[in-house]
Design an enzyme around this catalytic site. Structure first.
Site, PDB file in Angstrom:
ATOM      1  N   HIS A 144      45.544  40.606  42.449  1.00  0.00           N
ATOM      2  CA  HIS A 144      45.952  41.937  41.989  1.00  0.00           C
ATOM      3  C   HIS A 144      44.822  42.952  41.909  1.00  0.00           C
ATOM      4  CE1 HIS A 144      44.752  41.777  37.583  1.00  0.00           C
ATOM      5  NE2 HIS A 144      44.634  40.504  37.917  1.00  0.00           N
ATOM      6  N   CYS A 182      40.956  43.889  29.520  1.00  0.00           N
ATOM      7  CA  CYS A 182      41.238  42.698  28.722  1.00  0.00           C
ATOM      8  C   CYS A 182      40.732  42.848  27.302  1.00  0.00           C
ATOM      9  CB  CYS A 182      40.565  41.480  29.353  1.00  0.00           C
ATOM     10  SG  CYS A 182      40.680  41.476  31.112  1.00  0.00           S
TER      11      CYS A 182
END
Ligand code: PLP
Length: 400
Positions: free
Chosen positions: A217, A341
């Site tokens: 991705h 993240c």
């Protein structure tokens, strides 16, 4: 208007990639392990994708293992080596040493913290202010019991590029010395190349790595598919047991459509690598110099030159990163503070702190990452809206 400047977090699936995947959902839906023709059709698609990934890395198809993401690839490489060696050499794991850097992605750092619980000793090497590791530090850190060195190719937050092939030379010399003294302990080199694949030379032989992790991705393939290059002759202990897929190294029925997409995407980005790098370098440098000119007390994080062509990361004094990202979002621009993240946490980024940036300044970080659909007019728009937003936020800051 929606301007996406967060390509390091994820990328949209390229339409061409999506088209190649589409038949593998409902028409060519076979299980690659089935021996009938429906299954064999799916197996051929997986094999073809493996050839494409191998070609992009200068590797052989048998050296590629498909996984679900780079987090899994990093887990497989690091735990796979650590547990393979500790099971073979039948000594306590506290006898083994691993080297990494302080700025790795959490999918490396947290795996190593987990291994520390088993007694493995880990050295977290510092980086300079520019976010780059010193090869000399690797040389000094290697000990007789070092089994693994894991250093990322390009950083996801500040885009700095590490001297992977120079590190490989140092590792090769240590191996030679070990061989001369008849020591059998392996010394393996892993790199997380997630952010590098589409811009840097990822030929595994030129790099001199034994493992290389990637995830779809980040280069216009879907989420949920990744890969690990494992050099022929390097042993690992599988971390997922089951039906023996992927030559027993990663059991679980293959995600055929996504693997097909990964193969197509890596072929496309490899073909466009030079041209796209040149195009983005121009936009990146224009963005960096304009921000430095237009906005006072803006500090570029990472090295000015040894960074990915799509990465810009600034810390703005007396600005709160989350507020900045939300204000930009309101203005139609998607960007990030820290990495995707960690942006859910209010802790300043471990990468910025490792570069010697103070926690207070690190809170004012902004990462802008460009990609395939970034145009000059997007940069112009950003440069129009960013200075007044910074101004507003600074007026509100209790530190001002
Ligand atoms: N390594 C790096 C350098 C990354 O940037 C990321 C994702 O942000 C990962 C590993 C993990 O990738 P994934 O979430 O696809 O497992």
């Amino acid at each position: 208007m929606e301007i996406y400047l967060d390509y390091a977090a994820t990328t949209p699936v390229d339409r061409k990639v999506f088209k190649t995947m589409e038949p593998y959902f409902s028409e060519k839906y076979g299980n690659p392990s089935s021996i009938h023709s429906v299954g064999q059709e799916a197996k051929k698609a997986v094999d073809d994708a493996r050839v494409k990934v191998a070609k992009a890395l200068g590797a052989s198809p048998e050296e590629i293992v498909f996984t679900s993401c780079a987090t899994e690839s990093n887990n497989l490489a690091i735990k796979g080596v650590a547990f393979d060696i500790s099971s073979k050499f039948k000594v306590q794991s506290s006898k083994f040493h691993i080297i990494t850097s302080a700025i790795e992605h959490h999918s490396v750092l947290h795996v190593l913290e987990y291994l520390e619980k088993f007694g493995f000793e880990v050295t977290y090497l510092p980086v300079g202010k520019n976010g780059i590791i010193k090869v000399e530090d690797i040389k000094k850190a290697i000990k007789d019991n070092t089994i693994l060195v894991s250093i990322m190719y390009a950083n996801n937050e500040i885009g700095t590029v590490q001297p992977i092939s120079n590190i490989a030379d140092v590792i090769a010399k240590s191996r030679e010395q070990r061989a001369k003294s008849k020591k059998k302990l392996p010394l393996i080199f892993h790199t997380d190349a997630v952010q590098a694949i589409q811009y840097l030379d990822c030929d595994v032989n030129k790099l001199g790595v034994d493992f290389l992790s990637l995830t779809g991705h980040k280069f216009y393939a879907p989420k949920g598919v990744g890969g690990l290059y494992i050099r022929k002759g390097v042993d690992i202990l599988p971390q997922q047991q089951g039906g023996g897929h992927e030559r027993g190294l990663r059991s679980g029925t293959e995600n055929v459509p996504s693997i097909v997409g990964l193969g197509e995407a890596i072929e496309l980005v490899t073909a466009d690598k030079r041209q796209e790098t040149r195009r983005l370098l121009k936009l990146r440098d224009q963005l960096i110099s304009s921000i430095l000119k237009e906005i006072p007390e803006a500090f570029l994080s990472g090295d000015k030159y040894k960074r990915l062509p799509n990465n810009v990361n600034f810390c703005f004094k007396n600005v709160e990163g989350e507020s900045l990202v939300l204000k930009l979002s309101k203005a139609g621009i998607a960007a990030s503070t820290g990495s995707a993240c960690t942006s859910a946490s209010l802790e300043p980024s471990h990468v910025l702190l490792a570069c010697g940036i103070s926690p207070k300044l690190a809170h004012g970080s902004l990462r802008l990452t460009l990609g395939k659909w970034t145009k000059e007019k997007d940069i112009d728009y950003l440069l129009k809206v960013l200075p007044p937003i910074i101004n507003d936020l600074r007026k509100m800051s209790p530190f001002n």
